[in-house]
Design a protein around this motif. Sequence first.
Motif, short mmCIF file in Angstrom:
data_model
loop_
_atom_site.label_atom_id
_atom_site.label_comp_id
_atom_site.label_asym_id
_atom_site.label_seq_id
_atom_site.Cartn_x
_atom_site.Cartn_y
_atom_site.Cartn_z
N ALA A 1 -8.38 6.41 7.22
CA ALA A 1 -7.31 5.52 6.79
C ALA A 1 -7.66 4.81 5.49
CB ALA A 1 -7.00 4.49 7.88
N PHE A 2 -8.92 4.44 5.30
CA PHE A 2 -9.33 3.79 4.04
C PHE A 2 -9.12 4.75 2.86
CE2 PHE A 2 -12.25 1.13 6.83
CZ PHE A 2 -11.52 -0.02 6.68
N PRO B 1 -15.06 -2.66 -1.31
CA PRO B 1 -15.05 -3.30 0.00
C PRO B 1 -13.63 -3.52 0.54
CG PRO B 1 -16.68 -4.36 -1.39
CD PRO B 1 -15.93 -3.40 -2.27
N ALA B 2 -13.43 -3.15 1.80
CA ALA B 2 -12.11 -3.27 2.42
C ALA B 2 -12.27 -3.53 3.92
CB ALA B 2 -11.28 -2.01 2.18
N GLY C 1 0.81 -1.21 0.00
CA GLY C 1 0.00 0.00 0.00
C GLY C 1 0.84 1.26 0.00
N ARG C 2 0.16 2.38 -0.01
CA ARG C 2 0.80 3.68 -0.11
C ARG C 2 1.81 3.94 1.00
NH1 ARG C 2 -2.60 9.33 0.51
NH2 ARG C 2 -0.81 10.75 0.57
N PHE C 3 1.53 3.46 2.19
CA PHE C 3 2.40 3.71 3.34
C PHE C 3 3.20 2.48 3.74
CE2 PHE C 3 -1.06 6.75 3.58
CZ PHE C 3 -0.36 7.95 3.69
N ASP D 1 -6.44 4.52 -0.40
CA ASP D 1 -7.22 4.31 -1.64
C ASP D 1 -8.06 3.04 -1.54
OD1 ASP D 1 -6.17 6.61 -2.89
OD2 ASP D 1 -4.39 5.51 -3.52
N LEU D 2 -8.67 2.82 -0.37
CA LEU D 2 -9.50 1.65 -0.14
C LEU D 2 -10.92 2.05 0.28
CD1 LEU D 2 -7.00 -0.60 1.88
CD2 LEU D 2 -7.59 -0.79 -0.55
#
Length: 315
Positions: A269-270, A279-280, A180-182, A274-275
């Motif tokens: 945070a989602f 659904p995440a 993920g991004r981080f 980018d979530l």
Amino acid sequence: MTGLDRRTLILSAAGLAVAGPALATPMRQDPEPRLLTNILTRVAAEVELNGSNRYPLVLDTGAGRTVLADTVVRDLNLPAGPPVLVHAITSAEVLPTVRLAQLDFAGRRFNDLVCPVVSRDLLAADGLLGLDVLSRYRLSIDLARRRVSMRPSGSDVFEGSPAFASPSRLTREGVRAEIGRFGQLILPTARAGGVTLSAFVDTGAQYSIGNLALLEALSAGRADQPGRNVEVYGVTGQVLMAREREVRGLEIANRDLGPTTLLFADLHAFSALDLIAAPALLIGADILYRFRRVELDYGRRRMTLSGLRPAARTR
């Protein structure tokens, strides 16, 4: 879920901030520190700061940076660093930082960390050990033995430790994940109630929480299920209302967890990861403690959950 208080759900999203991995030096130190208990059910271990002082820090795979409590900053008289933008549960915030010269953990030394500072009353811990330390390794959390280890990732062979008599060859166990991004490992093939979703492990969160896109997908064509509203508190003091609901058929990393109670809310945070649109699920300590062993291999981008235990009747 019973006995909820002001810290019903502590989320570590305040630690999401861009930070490169810290360089590490091998140390003569226990390579498998013992996990601590009763830090609000989160996964924690003792960490040595600046060469002498030891503090219990929550291992936080949801935090981009290592975070320190204000009490620790005063104890160590740490110098101020530049302010940084971090992503809390409802929005992004600018937080003050300090410069930490040295951090020793799991037989490795990390130098020159820039750490956001948060009130200890909000953290409910002395700090969070973030991905600036953890993300270059194969992080193994043995919940049955209450041990944690960090080993090099990306090589076919890793060094022995007290748990291994000789060097061992890595296997291809686990499932493939994305970065993920981080720096989080994101599993795009998890499922809940027949719905495919993206899931990431946040060892700094007490409970697991899905986004509203997941709740909507689970509710499609079905009568609305009753569920309580629960206040969610982030480590920077932000508050968000979440909805509680039981989900059937939760599958993560090829493991069927059966009926599982989750919380649902659109955490910031989602969005930061980018979530938000599809659904995440954020996987917290409540689900992680269902397993005997959790392994997050950041270099190989693999996630392993093994030794599934029966679910408790209540949280």
